[in-house]
Enzyme design. Structure first.
Site, PDB file in Angstrom:
ATOM      1  N   ASP A 183      54.068  31.489 -29.566  1.00  0.00           N
ATOM      2  CA  ASP A 183      55.032  32.166 -30.421  1.00  0.00           C
ATOM      3  C   ASP A 183      54.291  32.538 -31.704  1.00  0.00           C
ATOM      4  O   ASP A 183      53.205  32.011 -31.974  1.00  0.00           O
ATOM      5  CB  ASP A 183      56.202  31.231 -30.716  1.00  0.00           C
ATOM      6  CG  ASP A 183      57.282  31.890 -31.561  1.00  0.00           C
ATOM      7  OD1 ASP A 183      57.500  33.105 -31.405  1.00  0.00           O
ATOM      8  OD2 ASP A 183      57.895  31.189 -32.379  1.00  0.00           O
ATOM      9  N   LEU A 184      54.846  33.426 -32.485  1.00  0.00           N
ATOM     10  CA  LEU A 184      54.184  33.854 -33.730  1.00  0.00           C
ATOM     11  C   LEU A 184      54.783  33.171 -34.954  1.00  0.00           C
ATOM     12  O   LEU A 184      54.117  32.395 -35.640  1.00  0.00           O
ATOM     13  CB  LEU A 184      54.286  35.377 -33.867  1.00  0.00           C
ATOM     14  CG  LEU A 184      53.704  35.983 -35.142  1.00  0.00           C
ATOM     15  CD1 LEU A 184      52.200  35.737 -35.228  1.00  0.00           C
ATOM     16  CD2 LEU A 184      53.999  37.484 -35.193  1.00  0.00           C
ATOM     17  N   LYS A 221      66.202  31.714 -35.538  1.00  0.00           N
ATOM     18  CA  LYS A 221      64.785  31.519 -35.201  1.00  0.00           C
ATOM     19  C   LYS A 221      64.543  31.757 -33.717  1.00  0.00           C
ATOM     20  O   LYS A 221      65.254  31.224 -32.865  1.00  0.00           O
ATOM     21  CB  LYS A 221      64.329  30.105 -35.578  1.00  0.00           C
ATOM     22  CG  LYS A 221      64.098  29.923 -37.068  1.00  0.00           C
ATOM     23  CD  LYS A 221      63.460  28.582 -37.371  1.00  0.00           C
ATOM     24  CE  LYS A 221      63.086  28.449 -38.827  1.00  0.00           C
ATOM     25  NZ  LYS A 221      62.444  27.153 -39.118  1.00  0.00           N
ATOM     26  N   SER A 248      56.028  36.570 -28.545  1.00  0.00           N
ATOM     27  CA  SER A 248      56.960  36.505 -29.670  1.00  0.00           C
ATOM     28  C   SER A 248      58.081  37.516 -29.514  1.00  0.00           C
ATOM     29  O   SER A 248      57.871  38.604 -28.972  1.00  0.00           O
ATOM     30  CB  SER A 248      56.202  36.783 -30.977  1.00  0.00           C
ATOM     31  OG  SER A 248      57.095  36.955 -32.055  1.00  0.00           O
ATOM     32  N   ALA A 249      59.253  37.162 -30.020  1.00  0.00           N
ATOM     33  CA  ALA A 249      60.375  38.100 -30.028  1.00  0.00           C
ATOM     34  C   ALA A 249      60.180  39.187 -31.078  1.00  0.00           C
ATOM     35  O   ALA A 249      60.914  40.165 -31.101  1.00  0.00           O
ATOM     36  CB  ALA A 249      61.677  37.347 -30.303  1.00  0.00           C
ATOM     37  N   LYS A 279      64.456  35.425 -25.357  1.00  0.00           N
ATOM     38  CA  LYS A 279      64.620  33.972 -25.337  1.00  0.00           C
ATOM     39  C   LYS A 279      66.086  33.638 -25.605  1.00  0.00           C
ATOM     40  O   LYS A 279      66.723  34.326 -26.409  1.00  0.00           O
ATOM     41  CB  LYS A 279      63.741  33.340 -26.429  1.00  0.00           C
ATOM     42  CG  LYS A 279      62.255  33.705 -26.307  1.00  0.00           C
ATOM     43  CD  LYS A 279      61.472  33.260 -27.539  1.00  0.00           C
ATOM     44  CE  LYS A 279      60.042  33.764 -27.488  1.00  0.00           C
ATOM     45  NZ  LYS A 279      59.267  33.387 -28.693  1.00  0.00           N
ATOM     46  N   GLU A 336      55.817  26.656 -29.249  1.00  0.00           N
ATOM     47  CA  GLU A 336      57.009  27.214 -29.893  1.00  0.00           C
ATOM     48  C   GLU A 336      57.483  26.340 -31.042  1.00  0.00           C
ATOM     49  O   GLU A 336      57.098  25.168 -31.137  1.00  0.00           O
ATOM     50  CB  GLU A 336      58.151  27.318 -28.867  1.00  0.00           C
ATOM     51  CG  GLU A 336      58.254  28.651 -28.160  1.00  0.00           C
ATOM     52  CD  GLU A 336      58.939  29.722 -29.012  1.00  0.00           C
ATOM     53  OE1 GLU A 336      59.380  29.399 -30.137  1.00  0.00           O
ATOM     54  OE2 GLU A 336      59.029  30.862 -28.553  1.00  0.00           O
TER      55      GLU A 336
END
Length: 230
Positions: free
Chosen positions: A17-18, A53, A124-125, A155, A179
């Site tokens: 994840d970022l 988040k 990442s989203a 997600k 994450e």
């Protein structure tokens, strides 16, 4: 996952994840959502922001509108305009990011992974991931970035992590995901991937391992967690 590993089965890729893992842009997202919420007459405080988040931009807006009792007030076009406005504000806020904003332990880990020949993928989203990695000067450490617009569901659905494994050219069981959000851990586990979470064990306890912060990340920790999980 199976209780025994095949002779050739090993950890081959790390899916990151970022936000909250590579860098902390959560404060910038919060400010941008807070300001948009204020325009709409909705108070977005830090406690509610925790629920956003790991959630996509449109899904975050939908949650904010529902929170403010405005779920059915706006058309899709209006919602898309709100998302664009929020993102434009966010992009202005992050322009000053530098390599100093990389979270502790991440650069040494990326160096370790490069030397060990493991694939590294951003899952990442955030649609802004390429630009953020460029600002942090770490884009070259990654073998690919999954475009969140290319997956059917965000997600906590597993789609983005399955796409990450595919982009790395490996099986999900040969990956580990990192994450900081409960929805992200849900997505990793739904993809049948080993999960490491960064943050509060009370919230992220369904991960295979929870670390207090990124400074505890290391290749040995990733391998140990993966070997215990498979």
């Amino acid at each position: 996952m199976s209780d025994t590993k095949g002779e050739k089965e090993m950890l081959k890729a790390v899916l990151f994840d970022l936000d909250g893992v590579i860098t902390d842009t959560a404060k910038f997202h919060f400010l941008a959502w807070r300001d948009l919420g204020a325009e709409l007459g909705i108070i977005v405080d830090e406690a509610f922001n925790e629920e956003l988040k790991g959630v996509s931009r449109m899904d975050s807006l939908e949650r904010i509108l529902a929170y403010g009792g405005l779920a059915d007030k706006y058309s899709l076009a209006e919602k898309e305009a709100f998302c664009t406005k929020k993102n434009d504000h966010y992009l202005e806020l992050i322009k000053e990011m530098t390599p100093a904003d990389i979270l502790p332990g991440i650069l040494p880990l990326l160096e370790e992974l490069r030397e060990a020949g493991l694939k590294t993928i951003i899952t990442s989203a955030s649609k802004n991931a390429p630009g953020i990695l460029a600002l942090l000067q770490v884009k070259d450490y990654f073998d690919g970035i999954v475009d969140p617009a290319s997956v059917a569901a965000g997600k906590p659905a597993p789609d983005i992590f399955l796409a990450g494994a595919e982009l790395a050219g490996v099986q999900p069981a040969e990956c580990i995901g990192v994450e900081d959000a409960a929805s992200g851990v849900d997505a990793i586990k739904a993809a049948n991937i080993t999960a490491i979470a960064i943050g509060d064990a009370a919230v992220l306890g369904h991960a295979d391992r929870v670390l207090t912060d990124t400074s505890d990340l290391a290749l040995a920790v990733l391998r140990d967690t993966w070997e215990l999980a498979v």
